[in-house]
Design a protein around this motif. Sequence first.
Motif, PDB file in Angstrom:
ATOM      1  N   ASP A  57      16.574  -2.730  29.240  1.00 54.33           N
ATOM      2  CA  ASP A  57      18.567  -2.782  29.103  1.00 54.33           C
ATOM      3  C   ASP A  57      18.313  -1.814  28.078  1.00 54.33           C
ATOM      4  N   GLY A  58      18.251  -0.104  28.602  1.00 49.95           N
ATOM      5  CA  GLY A  58      18.511   0.820  27.490  1.00 49.95           C
ATOM      6  C   GLY A  58      17.049   0.240  26.714  1.00 49.95           C
ATOM      7  N   ASP A  59      17.735  -0.126  24.751  1.00 47.68           N
ATOM      8  CA  ASP A  59      16.297  -0.267  23.927  1.00 47.68           C
ATOM      9  C   ASP A  59      15.996  -1.364  23.454  1.00 47.68           C
ATOM     10  N   LEU A  60      16.472  -2.450  25.045  1.00 45.33           N
ATOM     11  CA  LEU A  60      16.106  -3.934  24.965  1.00 45.33           C
ATOM     12  C   LEU A  60      15.237  -4.018  25.728  1.00 45.33           C
ATOM     13  N   GLU A  61      13.518  -4.662  25.580  1.00 50.27           N
ATOM     14  CA  GLU A  61      12.845  -4.861  26.072  1.00 50.27           C
ATOM     15  C   GLU A  61      12.328  -6.243  26.672  1.00 50.27           C
ATOM     16  N   ILE A  62      12.002  -6.554  28.018  1.00 53.36           N
ATOM     17  CA  ILE A  62      10.802  -7.835  28.128  1.00 53.36           C
ATOM     18  C   ILE A  62       9.464  -7.405  28.307  1.00 53.36           C
ATOM     19  N   TRP A  63       8.909  -8.005  27.915  1.00 52.66           N
ATOM     20  CA  TRP A  63       7.190  -7.662  28.023  1.00 52.66           C
ATOM     21  C   TRP A  63       6.869  -9.106  29.022  1.00 52.66           C
ATOM     22  N   SER A  64       5.986  -9.765  29.453  1.00 50.42           N
ATOM     23  CA  SER A  64       5.458 -10.415  29.500  1.00 50.42           C
ATOM     24  C   SER A  64       3.350 -10.412  30.221  1.00 50.42           C
ATOM     25  N   ARG A  89       3.081 -18.251  29.751  1.00 51.51           N
ATOM     26  CA  ARG A  89       3.066 -16.989  29.351  1.00 51.51           C
ATOM     27  C   ARG A  89       3.789 -16.202  27.996  1.00 51.51           C
ATOM     28  N   ALA A  90       2.930 -15.699  27.442  1.00 53.87           N
ATOM     29  CA  ALA A  90       3.612 -14.573  26.479  1.00 53.87           C
ATOM     30  C   ALA A  90       4.332 -13.788  26.460  1.00 53.87           C
ATOM     31  N   VAL A  91       5.707 -13.895  25.673  1.00 52.97           N
ATOM     32  CA  VAL A  91       6.664 -13.149  26.422  1.00 52.97           C
ATOM     33  C   VAL A  91       7.094 -11.936  24.742  1.00 52.97           C
ATOM     34  N   ALA A  92       7.258 -10.889  25.080  1.00 57.00           N
ATOM     35  CA  ALA A  92       8.027 -10.172  23.725  1.00 57.00           C
ATOM     36  C   ALA A  92       8.942 -10.019  24.062  1.00 57.00           C
ATOM     37  N   LEU A  93       9.815 -10.444  23.376  1.00 57.33           N
ATOM     38  CA  LEU A  93      11.678  -9.856  23.616  1.00 57.33           C
ATOM     39  C   LEU A  93      11.332  -8.627  22.682  1.00 57.33           C
ATOM     40  N   LEU A  94      11.418  -6.954  22.459  1.00 59.10           N
ATOM     41  CA  LEU A  94      11.300  -6.724  22.119  1.00 59.10           C
ATOM     42  C   LEU A  94      12.515  -5.640  22.033  1.00 59.10           C
ATOM     43  N   TRP A 112      14.015 -17.472  33.939  1.00 62.18           N
ATOM     44  CA  TRP A 112      12.043 -17.648  33.436  1.00 62.18           C
ATOM     45  C   TRP A 112      11.955 -16.570  34.504  1.00 62.18           C
ATOM     46  N   THR A 113      12.485 -16.249  35.807  1.00 61.67           N
ATOM     47  CA  THR A 113      12.846 -15.853  37.113  1.00 61.67           C
ATOM     48  C   THR A 113      12.416 -14.328  36.963  1.00 61.67           C
ATOM     49  N   ASP A 114      12.131 -13.718  35.642  1.00 63.42           N
ATOM     50  CA  ASP A 114      11.914 -12.278  34.765  1.00 63.42           C
ATOM     51  C   ASP A 114      10.197 -12.385  34.806  1.00 63.42           C
ATOM     52  N   ILE A 115      10.047 -13.726  34.815  1.00 63.21           N
ATOM     53  CA  ILE A 115       8.558 -13.634  34.039  1.00 63.21           C
ATOM     54  C   ILE A 115       7.594 -14.407  34.956  1.00 63.21           C
ATOM     55  N   GLY A 116       8.575 -14.825  36.531  1.00 61.40           N
ATOM     56  CA  GLY A 116       7.246 -15.548  37.605  1.00 61.40           C
ATOM     57  C   GLY A 116       7.530 -17.046  37.717  1.00 61.40           C
ATOM     58  N   TYR A 117       8.831 -17.364  37.129  1.00 58.76           N
ATOM     59  CA  TYR A 117       8.959 -18.647  37.321  1.00 58.76           C
ATOM     60  C   TYR A 117      10.594 -19.000  37.904  1.00 58.76           C
ATOM     61  N   PRO A 118      10.368 -20.325  38.673  1.00 58.91           N
ATOM     62  CA  PRO A 118      12.189 -20.717  39.117  1.00 58.91           C
ATOM     63  C   PRO A 118      12.540 -20.709  38.112  1.00 58.91           C
ATOM     64  N   ASN A 119      13.861 -19.806  37.874  1.00 57.72           N
ATOM     65  CA  ASN A 119      15.054 -20.849  37.307  1.00 57.72           C
ATOM     66  C   ASN A 119      15.254 -22.251  36.122  1.00 57.72           C
ATOM     67  N   THR A 120      15.134 -22.951  37.874  1.00 65.34           N
ATOM     68  CA  THR A 120      15.447 -24.754  37.459  1.00 65.34           C
ATOM     69  C   THR A 120      14.371 -25.129  36.769  1.00 65.34           C
ATOM     70  N   LEU A 121      13.028 -24.228  36.310  1.00 62.53           N
ATOM     71  CA  LEU A 121      12.327 -25.155  35.542  1.00 62.53           C
ATOM     72  C   LEU A 121      12.050 -25.554  34.526  1.00 62.53           C
ATOM     73  N   SER A 122      12.060 -27.164  33.517  1.00 65.94           N
ATOM     74  CA  SER A 122      11.692 -26.788  32.440  1.00 65.94           C
ATOM     75  C   SER A 122      10.475 -25.995  31.660  1.00 65.94           C
ATOM     76  N   ALA A 123      10.288 -25.519  30.390  1.00 67.41           N
ATOM     77  CA  ALA A 123       9.550 -24.782  29.781  1.00 67.41           C
ATOM     78  C   ALA A 123       9.496 -25.437  28.439  1.00 67.41           C
TER      79      ALA A 123
END
Length: 395
Positions: free
Chosen positions: A317-324, A332-337, A350-361
Motif C-alpha cells: 500500500d504505497g510505501d507500506l508493505e507486508i512480507w511473509s 510464518r515470519a512476517v515483516a511489516l515494512l 491472517w488471510t494475507d499470509i495463508g491462514y483463515p481469519n478465524t484462526l487464533s495464533a
Amino acid sequence: MKMLRWVWICSLLMVVLLAPAAGHALENGLARTPPMGWNSWNKYACKGINEGVVRETADAMASNGMKDAGYQYVIIDDCWQTGRDAEGNIVVDKEKFPNGIKAVADYVHSKGLKFGIYTDAGTETCGGRPGSLGHEYQDARQYAEWGVDYLKEDWCHTVPGQNSEASYTVMRDALKASGRPILFSICEWGSTKPWLWAGPIGNMWRATGDIQDCWDCKKSWGGNGVTQILDLMDGIESYAGPGHWNDPDMLEVGNGGMTTTENRAHFSMWALFSAPLLAGNDIEHMSADTKEILLNKEVIAIDQDALGQQGRRVKKDGDLEIWSKQLADGGRAVALLNRSAAAANISVKWTDIGYPNTLSASVRDLWAKKDVGQKTGGYSAEVPSHGVVMIKVMP
C-alpha cells in the motif's frame, strides 16, 4: 481440530507448489541453509585488505558471539593476488599476505571457522588482478591445496561472446575435480537472470547489482540501496531453496551509511529472503547497536529455517508493505515494512499470509524479543520510518 487440520493441509500444499523443481540444486552437500560469515569488500575493498585484518576478523568472530550465532566463513574478496608465474600458477600479493594464503586459511581453521576466497570469470578481476579464465582447473586445485572452503567468482573483464552459464559451469566442474568440498558463489550481478540457470551450478548467485550503503540510493546518489534490492528480489522467490540461494549481496550493517533503524530493517529483510548473511563491517570494533543486530538469534533463525523458502511480498500500500515467509514448523515470519518518511500503523490479516481469519495464533515480536499474545484475524503495529516490525506467527 478440523481448523488445525485445514491449516496444516494448506501449509503442506504451499510447500509443494512453491518449492523449486527437484534436481535443480547443486548436489555438493553444501549450503543446506544460507551461508553465514564475513566478507572483506564492503569495509576494506582493495586497499585495506591484508593478512592482519583477516586474522583479527577471525579472532573477533570466534570470540564475540558471531561463531556461536552461526557465522562460519571468513572470506577474502578481491586484491589478494598479483599475477601468475611461468607455469601459470596464481601469485599471492606478498605485501598484503607475507605468509601466503595457506597460512591464513590454516589460522582461520584453527578458530573453528571456514575460509573463503575470490576470483573472476574473466581475464582480470574487477580490481585489475588476474582472473581465472582459462585457468579454472589450475586455480581450483590451488584453492583446494590451500584449504579454501568457499569461492566467490565475479564477472568483470569477460571476453566478447563469453557465456555466463558456460563459464560458471567450467568452474563448478573444476571445483568438483579438486576433490575438496568448496561452496560456490556466482557473482554476475543478476545480469543474465541466474535464477533461471544457476541452480545446478552454484550454491548461491547474485540476484542484484552491488549493494551500496544507503537506504534508498536513487533518492541520494544512485546505485542499489536496500529498497532497490527489495524490489529486485520480489518475484524470484520460487528459485531458491536448500543448497541454492538468491543472493541480494553482502550486508552493510554497521558501515555508517544507514541509521540503526534502517540497519535493523536491512538485516530483517535479508533474513526473510533466506539470503546468505555475510557481514561486511569491521566486526572487531563494531558498536553495541551493530552487534545487537548481527547477533539477534531469533531473526537469524528465520534466515536459517530448514524449509529454506524465500519470503515474498504479499501486500503493498504505497510505501507500506507486508512480507511473509513460510517456516518449517508451520508458522510464518512476517515483516511489516515502512519505506515512507513518517511512522505509520501497518496491519496484516491472517488471510494475507495463508491462514483463515478465524484462526487464533500466537505472535512474537523478534526485535522486542517478547510474546505479544494470541491474536485472531490479524495483527497491527506502529512501524517507524524506514523501519520494520518483524514477528513470528504460530497457529
